[in-house]
Scaffold this motif. Structure first.
Motif, PDB file in Angstrom:
ATOM      1  N   GLU A  18       0.442   0.011  11.374  1.00 19.98           N
ATOM      2  CA  GLU A  18       0.228  -0.145   9.938  1.00 19.98           C
ATOM      3  C   GLU A  18      -1.062   0.518   9.637  1.00 19.98           C
ATOM      4  OE1 GLU A  18       0.621  -4.239   8.824  1.00 19.98           O
ATOM      5  OE2 GLU A  18       2.738  -4.155   9.160  1.00 19.98           O
ATOM      6  N   GLN A  54      -0.609  -9.944   3.789  1.00 21.62           N
ATOM      7  CA  GLN A  54      -1.809 -10.216   3.006  1.00 21.62           C
ATOM      8  C   GLN A  54      -1.379 -10.793   1.670  1.00 21.62           C
ATOM      9  OE1 GLN A  54      -3.868  -6.452   2.942  1.00 21.62           O
ATOM     10  NE2 GLN A  54      -4.860  -6.868   4.896  1.00 21.62           N
ATOM     11  N   TYR A 108       0.836  -1.194   0.000  1.00 23.91           N
ATOM     12  CA  TYR A 108       0.000   0.000   0.000  1.00 23.91           C
ATOM     13  C   TYR A 108       0.873   1.247   0.000  1.00 23.91           C
ATOM     14  CZ  TYR A 108      -3.587  -3.337   1.419  1.00 23.91           C
ATOM     15  OH  TYR A 108      -4.450  -4.401   1.470  1.00 23.91           O
ATOM     16  N   LYS A 139       2.194  -4.603   3.668  1.00 23.58           N
ATOM     17  CA  LYS A 139       1.396  -5.071   4.806  1.00 23.58           C
ATOM     18  C   LYS A 139       2.105  -6.251   5.437  1.00 23.58           C
ATOM     19  CE  LYS A 139      -2.296  -5.414   7.401  1.00 23.58           C
ATOM     20  NZ  LYS A 139      -2.253  -4.689   8.626  1.00 23.58           N
ATOM     21  N   GLN A 183      -5.247 -13.455   4.797  1.00 23.67           N
ATOM     22  CA  GLN A 183      -4.597 -12.696   5.858  1.00 23.67           C
ATOM     23  C   GLN A 183      -3.778 -13.661   6.703  1.00 23.67           C
ATOM     24  OE1 GLN A 183      -4.678  -9.152   6.602  1.00 23.67           O
ATOM     25  NE2 GLN A 183      -2.964  -9.951   7.770  1.00 23.67           N
ATOM     26  N   TRP A 207       4.276   0.773   1.790  1.00 22.82           N
ATOM     27  CA  TRP A 207       4.079   0.006   3.015  1.00 22.82           C
ATOM     28  C   TRP A 207       3.647  -1.401   2.642  1.00 22.82           C
ATOM     29  CZ3 TRP A 207      -1.474   0.598   4.905  1.00 22.82           C
ATOM     30  CH2 TRP A 207      -1.770  -0.327   5.892  1.00 22.82           C
TER      31      TRP A 207
END
Length: 138
Positions: free
Chosen positions: A138, A75, A56, A67, A95, A65
């Motif tokens: 995050e 993810q 992201y 995750k 996830q 970023w």
């Protein structure tokens, strides 16, 4: 879903905001539950597709970023969808670790409006202090 796609044609079909961003909704591929909403720029979207994991754009930090880079709760991308207007993405993800929210919950959408007040209805799976080495989330 790791495809090393280099053609930018598909990126041109995304309607980027004036800031060069698009809304990205992360949804669990198994339960279909919405886990979180974040932002992506062209680079993060291309990296997400190439790496097969969610990357992201952090507006608060002004940088990419990945995750799970601090929490370990990655993810893994299974499918990417673009809405009819071209301005919202859905990332169907697995996830890893079961925690998407920096509060230590499965989803960032853990509050429900009842009788004019917000109530937390999902438990904290793991204390955020145990998840993150640093105080940033995050």
């Amino acid at each position: 879903m790791s495809n090393n796609i280099s053609s930018a044609d598909w990126l041109e079909q995304v309607r980027w905001s004036c800031d060069g961003l698009v809304t990205a909704v992360a949804q669990d591929v198994h339960s279909q539950r919405v886990l979180m909403v974040a932002w992506m720029n062209r680079e993060s979207l291309q990296l997400t597709v190439n790496e097969g994991r969610a990357v992201y754009w952090s507006r608060s930090r002004g940088k990419l970023w990945r995750k799970g880079e601090e929490s370990g709760h990655v993810q893994q991308l299974h499918e990417l969808r673009l809405d009819c207007d071209g301005d919202v993405l859905i990332l169907m993800v697995e996830q890893l670790g079961g925690i998407a929210c920096h509060t230590g919950r499965q989803s960032c959408f853990y509050r429900v409006l009842r009788d004019g007040q917000w109530h937390s209805v999902d438990p904290v799976i793991k204390d955020p202090k145990q998840i993150y080495e640093h105080n940033s989330h995050e």
